[in-house]
Design a protein around this motif. Structure first.
Motif, PDB file in Angstrom:
ATOM      1  N   UNK A   9       0.743  -1.094  -0.186  1.00 48.41           N
ATOM      2  CA  UNK A   9       0.049   0.159   0.153  1.00 48.41           C
ATOM      3  C   UNK A   9       0.754   1.269  -0.024  1.00 48.41           C
ATOM      4  N   UNK A  10       1.248   1.758  -1.120  1.00 49.58           N
ATOM      5  CA  UNK A  10       2.109   2.907  -1.410  1.00 49.58           C
ATOM      6  C   UNK A  10       1.636   4.058  -0.575  1.00 49.58           C
ATOM      7  N   UNK A  11       0.259   4.231  -0.505  1.00 49.97           N
ATOM      8  CA  UNK A  11      -0.096   5.635   0.356  1.00 49.97           C
ATOM      9  C   UNK A  11      -0.110   5.291   1.645  1.00 49.97           C
ATOM     10  N   UNK A  12       0.274   4.270   2.180  1.00 56.14           N
ATOM     11  CA  UNK A  12       0.389   4.260   3.551  1.00 56.14           C
ATOM     12  C   UNK A  12       1.722   4.456   4.215  1.00 56.14           C
ATOM     13  N   UNK A  13       2.007   5.584   5.091  1.00 58.89           N
ATOM     14  CA  UNK A  13       3.039   5.842   5.443  1.00 58.89           C
ATOM     15  C   UNK A  13       3.499   4.946   7.025  1.00 58.89           C
ATOM     16  N   UNK A  14       2.618   4.279   7.338  1.00 62.83           N
ATOM     17  CA  UNK A  14       2.611   3.564   8.561  1.00 62.83           C
ATOM     18  C   UNK A  14       4.030   2.444   8.478  1.00 62.83           C
ATOM     19  N   UNK A  15       4.165   1.841   7.678  1.00 64.10           N
ATOM     20  CA  UNK A  15       5.168   0.929   7.174  1.00 64.10           C
ATOM     21  C   UNK A  15       6.535   1.640   7.535  1.00 64.10           C
ATOM     22  N   UNK A  16       6.790   2.624   6.856  1.00 61.42           N
ATOM     23  CA  UNK A  16       7.908   3.577   6.979  1.00 61.42           C
ATOM     24  C   UNK A  16       8.050   4.198   8.175  1.00 61.42           C
ATOM     25  N   UNK A  18       7.217   2.517  11.070  1.00 62.31           N
ATOM     26  CA  UNK A  18       7.628   1.440  12.147  1.00 62.31           C
ATOM     27  C   UNK A  18       9.144   0.954  11.543  1.00 62.31           C
ATOM     28  N   UNK A  19       9.481   1.081  10.279  1.00 61.54           N
ATOM     29  CA  UNK A  19      10.676   0.660  10.064  1.00 61.54           C
ATOM     30  C   UNK A  19      11.553   1.780  10.688  1.00 61.54           C
ATOM     31  N   UNK A  20      11.387   3.007  10.933  1.00 60.25           N
ATOM     32  CA  UNK A  20      11.995   4.036  11.453  1.00 60.25           C
ATOM     33  C   UNK A  20      12.184   3.651  13.206  1.00 60.25           C
ATOM     34  N   UNK A  21      10.941   3.150  13.479  1.00 64.21           N
ATOM     35  CA  UNK A  21      11.249   2.932  15.118  1.00 64.21           C
ATOM     36  C   UNK A  21      12.173   1.552  15.094  1.00 64.21           C
ATOM     37  N   UNK A  22      12.023   0.745  14.381  1.00 64.56           N
ATOM     38  CA  UNK A  22      13.057  -0.416  14.491  1.00 64.56           C
ATOM     39  C   UNK A  22      14.609   0.187  14.267  1.00 64.56           C
ATOM     40  N   UNK A  23      14.701   0.737  13.272  1.00 63.57           N
ATOM     41  CA  UNK A  23      16.042   1.273  13.134  1.00 63.57           C
ATOM     42  C   UNK A  23      16.415   2.216  14.381  1.00 63.57           C
ATOM     43  N   UNK A  24      15.730   2.751  14.939  1.00 65.71           N
ATOM     44  CA  UNK A  24      16.165   3.556  16.031  1.00 65.71           C
ATOM     45  C   UNK A  24      16.506   2.603  17.134  1.00 65.71           C
ATOM     46  N   UNK A  25      15.725   1.591  17.234  1.00 65.66           N
ATOM     47  CA  UNK A  25      16.007   0.400  18.297  1.00 65.66           C
ATOM     48  C   UNK A  25      17.482  -0.279  17.798  1.00 65.66           C
ATOM     49  N   UNK A  26      17.699  -0.363  16.698  1.00 63.71           N
ATOM     50  CA  UNK A  26      18.990  -0.880  16.312  1.00 63.71           C
ATOM     51  C   UNK A  26      20.140  -0.058  16.366  1.00 63.71           C
TER      52      UNK A  26
END
Length: 70
Positions: A9-16, A18-26
């Motif tokens: 779903x290219x219109x949904x910014x939520x996956x991006x 959550x990726x940011x949250x994961x990258x932050x945790x890493x």
């Protein structure tokens, strides 16, 4: 990479976001900052207002920490 989620779903910014949250945790701060910047850019719909606020808040937190780390 969040490319598969973006394809779903290219219109949904939520996956991006959550990726940011994961990258932050890493500890991948630069990558997390980029993901959050993309999230904010992609939050165009009224339904995305809360997600945009969360992205902006995390980005502000990162920017504030950047000065204190060095």
């Amino acid at each position: 990479s969040n490319s598969l989620a973006s394809v779903l779903d290219i219109e949904d910014p939520a996956p991006t976001f959550h990726s940011g949250e994961c990258l932050l945790a890493l500890g991948r701060i630069d990558d997390a900052r980029q993901a959050l910047t993309f999230t904010i850019r992609d939050c165009k719909e009224p339904a995305h207002a809360n997600l945009k606020e969360r992205g902006e808040a995390l980005l502000e937190l990162l920017d504030g920490q950047q000065g204190s780390v060095q």
